[in-house]
Design a protein around this motif. Sequence first.
Motif, PDB file in Angstrom:
ATOM      1  N   SER A 126      -8.485   0.794   1.622  1.00  0.00           N
ATOM      2  CA  SER A 126     -10.082   2.627   1.837  1.00  0.00           C
ATOM      3  C   SER A 126      -9.785   2.832   2.950  1.00  0.00           C
ATOM      4  N   ARG A 127      -9.175   2.379   4.316  1.00  0.00           N
ATOM      5  CA  ARG A 127      -8.919   3.133   5.396  1.00  0.00           C
ATOM      6  C   ARG A 127      -7.220   3.063   6.167  1.00  0.00           C
ATOM      7  N   LEU A 128      -6.805   1.858   5.545  1.00  0.00           N
ATOM      8  CA  LEU A 128      -5.767   2.198   5.882  1.00  0.00           C
ATOM      9  C   LEU A 128      -4.490   2.652   3.971  1.00  0.00           C
ATOM     10  N   GLY A 129      -5.006   2.584   3.439  1.00  0.00           N
ATOM     11  CA  GLY A 129      -4.360   2.169   2.264  1.00  0.00           C
ATOM     12  C   GLY A 129      -2.577   1.019   2.296  1.00  0.00           C
ATOM     13  N   VAL A 130      -3.321   0.775   2.775  1.00  0.00           N
ATOM     14  CA  VAL A 130      -2.063  -0.904   2.233  1.00  0.00           C
ATOM     15  C   VAL A 130      -2.846  -2.139   2.336  1.00  0.00           C
ATOM     16  N   ALA A 131      -1.463  -3.396   1.341  1.00  0.00           N
ATOM     17  CA  ALA A 131      -1.971  -4.764   0.869  1.00  0.00           C
ATOM     18  C   ALA A 131      -2.776  -4.965   1.348  1.00  0.00           C
ATOM     19  N   ASP A 132      -3.674  -6.394   1.377  1.00  0.00           N
ATOM     20  CA  ASP A 132      -4.021  -6.998   2.603  1.00  0.00           C
ATOM     21  C   ASP A 132      -3.460  -7.835   2.906  1.00  0.00           C
ATOM     22  N   LEU A 133      -2.337  -7.178   4.292  1.00  0.00           N
ATOM     23  CA  LEU A 133      -1.284  -8.176   4.273  1.00  0.00           C
ATOM     24  C   LEU A 133      -0.862  -8.510   5.840  1.00  0.00           C
TER      25      LEU A 133
END
Length: 374
Positions: A126-133
Amino acid sequence: MTTAFIPLGPPHRPEMGGSLMNSLDTRGKPVDGMKDNMNLDSSPISPLSASIGSPIDKTSLNGPIDTKSVGENRSFSAASTKLQTLIREKEGLIVCPGVYDGLSARVALQVGFDALYMTGAGTSASRLGVADLGLAQLADMRDHAEMIASLDPDGPPLIADMDTGYGGPMMVAKSVSQYVRAGVAGFHIEDQVQNKRCGHLSGKRVVGREEYYSRIRAAKAAKAKIRSDIVLIARTDALQTRGYDECVERLKVARDLGADVGLLEGFTSKEMAAQAVKDLAPWPLLLNMVENGSTPVITTKEAEEMGFKLMIFSFASVAPAYEAIKATFEKLKHQGVVGTKEDLSPRRLFEVCGLEELMRVDSEAGGSNFQSGV
């Protein structure tokens, strides 16, 4: 007139890492003038910390947690102290829905839970628009947690993901200090390498035992230094590559080093989950339930029967939100309308987000912004 903050909770107990003392306000932040003496980092203190204090009846300091208004004499308890008390005294399971932004947190507050959980995966999405990596760093996570914790400082305590602590022992200590200042009640810190990933993806790698233990020691020492009782949750992701016995060994040492709660990530069977509770008893364990992840579906009833103390649902809001948003956008694209239900007006949505309370604040302060309504 200056209002003095009187912290709640037990007296300082060095062997437990202490509790929040007179140098901390009700959200675990230093009272004005104390920061330099406490040698904390210099991240700004939210203005909200100055708005939630009220005169406290000293006779209530050792009483039960009160989450309902008692008028002008309403007392506030540090969120971390609330969570410690829940873990110690509440019978049964503490269920914590995963929230990933302000709106999902508001909905959880509306429904009513004992505690909330800020998901790292949801924050990344939600904050970064990226996968949890491992792309979300301390500033992202701390700011997000502070926003969520500030929505209702005297409400359900917030547990937040702290990933690996974002570096070596010095960064772990800084992370703990900043989470305390943000009003976070508890956090979990894990043994993955810095280039980490979601606990329910394959290909995870973990650091050696000693490096993991150094993270726990640093977190514990940081708690003691600022006399905070923030709940330290030791998490291990070693199951995927090193097996169950290694996980139990790591958690036992983490427990002996002072971690308050344990978390073995990614159980592959219900039997394994139940066995972990037995092998680590009477230490309280937290279960992370991610449906369609590595762990088979375990209900809250089953988790309670197994003996888990806390249960978080990391994807409880972000996954349904994705489905609902996507379906709505598809309808808009192909039918030209959103199709919002008639009873879901802008005002109703804003009421979930504190509209009435904000109007009351303005009115009681003598403001006139809402004399004509909204």
